[in-house]
Motif scaffolding. Structure first.
Motif, PDB file in Angstrom:
ATOM      1  N   UNK A   6       0.823  -1.213   0.000  1.00 50.11           N
ATOM      2  CA  UNK A   6       0.000   0.000   0.000  1.00 50.11           C
ATOM      3  C   UNK A   6       0.857   1.265   0.000  1.00 50.11           C
ATOM      4  N   UNK A   7       1.975   1.255   0.750  1.00 53.37           N
ATOM      5  CA  UNK A   7       2.834   2.446   0.833  1.00 53.37           C
ATOM      6  C   UNK A   7       3.399   2.805  -0.537  1.00 53.37           C
ATOM      7  N   UNK A   8       3.869   1.815  -1.298  1.00 48.93           N
ATOM      8  CA  UNK A   8       4.423   2.085  -2.625  1.00 48.93           C
ATOM      9  C   UNK A   8       3.351   2.563  -3.598  1.00 48.93           C
ATOM     10  N   UNK A   9       2.179   1.957  -3.499  1.00 52.45           N
ATOM     11  CA  UNK A   9       1.074   2.386  -4.366  1.00 52.45           C
ATOM     12  C   UNK A   9       0.669   3.823  -4.032  1.00 52.45           C
ATOM     13  N   UNK A  10       0.561   4.142  -2.735  1.00 53.16           N
ATOM     14  CA  UNK A  10       0.208   5.507  -2.318  1.00 53.16           C
ATOM     15  C   UNK A  10       1.246   6.518  -2.788  1.00 53.16           C
ATOM     16  N   UNK A  11       2.516   6.133  -2.721  1.00 49.45           N
ATOM     17  CA  UNK A  11       3.582   7.036  -3.155  1.00 49.45           C
ATOM     18  C   UNK A  11       3.466   7.308  -4.655  1.00 49.45           C
ATOM     19  N   UNK A  12       3.191   6.276  -5.448  1.00 48.77           N
ATOM     20  CA  UNK A  12       3.030   6.457  -6.895  1.00 48.77           C
ATOM     21  C   UNK A  12       1.845   7.367  -7.197  1.00 48.77           C
ATOM     22  N   UNK A  13       0.744   7.158  -6.501  1.00 51.70           N
ATOM     23  CA  UNK A  13      -0.440   7.998  -6.694  1.00 51.70           C
ATOM     24  C   UNK A  13      -0.121   9.453  -6.324  1.00 51.70           C
ATOM     25  N   UNK A  18       0.769  15.009  -7.902  1.00 53.77           N
ATOM     26  CA  UNK A  18       1.602  16.207  -7.797  1.00 53.77           C
ATOM     27  C   UNK A  18       2.067  16.673  -9.172  1.00 53.77           C
ATOM     28  N   UNK A  19       2.418  15.727 -10.039  1.00 54.66           N
ATOM     29  CA  UNK A  19       2.833  16.075 -11.397  1.00 54.66           C
ATOM     30  C   UNK A  19       1.692  16.759 -12.154  1.00 54.66           C
ATOM     31  N   UNK A  20       0.475  16.298 -11.950  1.00 56.44           N
ATOM     32  CA  UNK A  20      -0.684  16.939 -12.576  1.00 56.44           C
ATOM     33  C   UNK A  20      -0.875  18.351 -12.020  1.00 56.44           C
ATOM     34  N   UNK A  21      -0.771  18.484 -10.696  1.00 55.16           N
ATOM     35  CA  UNK A  21      -0.930  19.799 -10.064  1.00 55.16           C
ATOM     36  C   UNK A  21       0.154  20.775 -10.528  1.00 55.16           C
ATOM     37  N   UNK A  22       1.352  20.260 -10.831  1.00 54.98           N
ATOM     38  CA  UNK A  22       2.460  21.090 -11.312  1.00 54.98           C
ATOM     39  C   UNK A  22       2.360  21.391 -12.802  1.00 54.98           C
ATOM     40  N   UNK A  23       1.359  20.825 -13.484  1.00 57.13           N
ATOM     41  CA  UNK A  23       1.185  21.069 -14.913  1.00 57.13           C
ATOM     42  C   UNK A  23       2.041  20.175 -15.786  1.00 57.13           C
ATOM     43  N   UNK A  24       2.588  19.100 -15.245  1.00 62.16           N
ATOM     44  CA  UNK A  24       3.442  18.196 -16.015  1.00 62.16           C
ATOM     45  C   UNK A  24       2.638  17.139 -16.770  1.00 62.16           C
ATOM     46  N   UNK A  25       1.393  16.910 -16.355  1.00 61.77           N
ATOM     47  CA  UNK A  25       0.554  15.888 -16.988  1.00 61.77           C
ATOM     48  C   UNK A  25      -0.790  16.500 -17.377  1.00 61.77           C
ATOM     49  N   UNK A  26      -1.336  16.005 -18.478  1.00 60.95           N
ATOM     50  CA  UNK A  26      -2.689  16.395 -18.867  1.00 60.95           C
ATOM     51  C   UNK A  26      -3.689  15.604 -18.029  1.00 60.95           C
ATOM     52  N   UNK A  27      -4.951  15.982 -18.093  1.00 59.71           N
ATOM     53  CA  UNK A  27      -5.961  15.251 -17.326  1.00 59.71           C
ATOM     54  C   UNK A  27      -6.114  13.822 -17.847  1.00 59.71           C
ATOM     55  N   UNK A  28      -5.943  13.630 -19.150  1.00 64.99           N
ATOM     56  CA  UNK A  28      -6.011  12.282 -19.723  1.00 64.99           C
ATOM     57  C   UNK A  28      -4.866  11.420 -19.190  1.00 64.99           C
ATOM     58  N   UNK A  29      -3.636  12.008 -19.174  1.00 59.80           N
ATOM     59  CA  UNK A  29      -2.473  11.272 -18.667  1.00 59.80           C
ATOM     60  C   UNK A  29      -2.633  10.977 -17.177  1.00 59.80           C
ATOM     61  N   UNK A  45       5.280  -3.050 -12.016  1.00 58.93           N
ATOM     62  CA  UNK A  45       4.251  -2.332 -12.770  1.00 58.93           C
ATOM     63  C   UNK A  45       4.189  -0.848 -12.396  1.00 58.93           C
ATOM     64  N   UNK A  46       4.664  -0.486 -11.203  1.00 58.81           N
ATOM     65  CA  UNK A  46       4.628   0.913 -10.766  1.00 58.81           C
ATOM     66  C   UNK A  46       5.770   1.738 -11.353  1.00 58.81           C
ATOM     67  N   UNK A  47       6.907   1.113 -11.601  1.00 54.57           N
ATOM     68  CA  UNK A  47       8.100   1.863 -12.047  1.00 54.57           C
ATOM     69  C   UNK A  47       7.864   2.700 -13.300  1.00 54.57           C
ATOM     70  N   UNK A  48       7.308   2.146 -14.372  1.00 53.90           N
ATOM     71  CA  UNK A  48       7.120   2.979 -15.572  1.00 53.90           C
ATOM     72  C   UNK A  48       6.088   4.094 -15.394  1.00 53.90           C
ATOM     73  N   UNK A  49       5.210   3.956 -14.425  1.00 52.11           N
ATOM     74  CA  UNK A  49       4.178   4.968 -14.192  1.00 52.11           C
ATOM     75  C   UNK A  49       4.793   6.257 -13.658  1.00 52.11           C
ATOM     76  N   UNK A  50       5.855   6.126 -12.861  1.00 49.53           N
ATOM     77  CA  UNK A  50       6.453   7.305 -12.224  1.00 49.53           C
ATOM     78  C   UNK A  50       7.894   7.579 -12.663  1.00 49.53           C
ATOM     79  N   UNK A  51       8.431   6.783 -13.583  1.00 51.94           N
ATOM     80  CA  UNK A  51       9.847   6.879 -13.951  1.00 51.94           C
ATOM     81  C   UNK A  51      10.251   8.266 -14.438  1.00 51.94           C
ATOM     82  N   UNK A  52       9.372   8.976 -15.135  1.00 50.73           N
ATOM     83  CA  UNK A  52       9.725  10.284 -15.689  1.00 50.73           C
ATOM     84  C   UNK A  52       9.277  11.451 -14.805  1.00 50.73           C
ATOM     85  N   UNK A  53       8.836  11.151 -13.583  1.00 51.46           N
ATOM     86  CA  UNK A  53       8.341  12.203 -12.693  1.00 51.46           C
ATOM     87  C   UNK A  53       9.337  12.490 -11.574  1.00 51.46           C
ATOM     88  N   UNK A  54       9.532  13.775 -11.241  1.00 51.56           N
ATOM     89  CA  UNK A  54      10.411  14.075 -10.101  1.00 51.56           C
ATOM     90  C   UNK A  54       9.738  13.645  -8.807  1.00 51.56           C
TER      91      UNK A  54
END
Length: 168
Positions: A6-13, A18-29, A45-54
């Motif tokens: 759960x901790x890793x999933x929560x961190x990815x979410x 945060x990336x969306x709030x910072x304008x890095x992702x569209x609403x679709x993404x 499965x979580x790694x590629x979801x957040x790999x390009x996000x600070x």
């Protein structure tokens, strides 16, 4: 393959939101990544979801000196604090903390850390491993409504950690 906790999933979410709030992702993404994060079964499965996000982690470190943050300082969402022999003092009582949850990772070999929480805050230390060290938490594990939720993790082979509420 290891299963997602759960901790890793929560961190990815959190990172995706945060990336969306910072304008890095569209609403679709945002929707696509959240769906993938929430339905992931394995850690891979979580790694590629957040790999390009600070990840927003700020690192504080010292070998033998003291690390002190007090007064009106800006607290990042994630802190990694490393100290071999020194003392660490994080006073959050008057700090600017714009988010409801704070993650602190401690790596204290022989050092001592004191974390002072603001009113209504709670601290969860379940993720701290203290081999010969000691963890003393004088606050509730859960915050009161509107309070800061602090999650402390890390290793204290011989180090000590004290968490207390502000005396103000």
């Amino acid at each position: 393959m290891s299963r997602v906790c759960d901790r890793d999933r929560d961190r990815a979410v959190d990172l995706v939101q945060q990336a969306y709030a910072d304008g890095r992702l569209s609403s679709t993404e945002l929707e696509l990544r959240l769906e993938r994060a929430l339905t992931a079964t394995f850690a891979d499965e979580l790694r590629p979801i957040v790999a390009d996000l600070p990840d927003g982690t700020v690192r504080l470190w010292s070998v033998g000196g003291n690390l002190t943050r007090t007064g009106h300082w800006s607290v990042p969402r994630r802190l990694r604090v490393e100290s071999e022999y020194g003392r660490v003092r994080l006073d959050l009582s008057r700090a600017h903390i714009p988010h409801p949850r704070l993650d602190i990772e401690l790596c204290l070999t022989y050092g001592h850390a004191t974390i002072i929480l603001p009113p209504r805050a709670g601290a969860n230390t379940d993720g701290v491993h203290a081999a010969w060290g000691r963890v003393t938490c004088k606050t509730p594990a859960r915050p009161r409504p509107g309070g800061l939720d602090v999650h402390v993790t890390g290793d204290l082979p011989y180090g000590r950690l004290t968490i207390r509420a502000s005396r103000k």
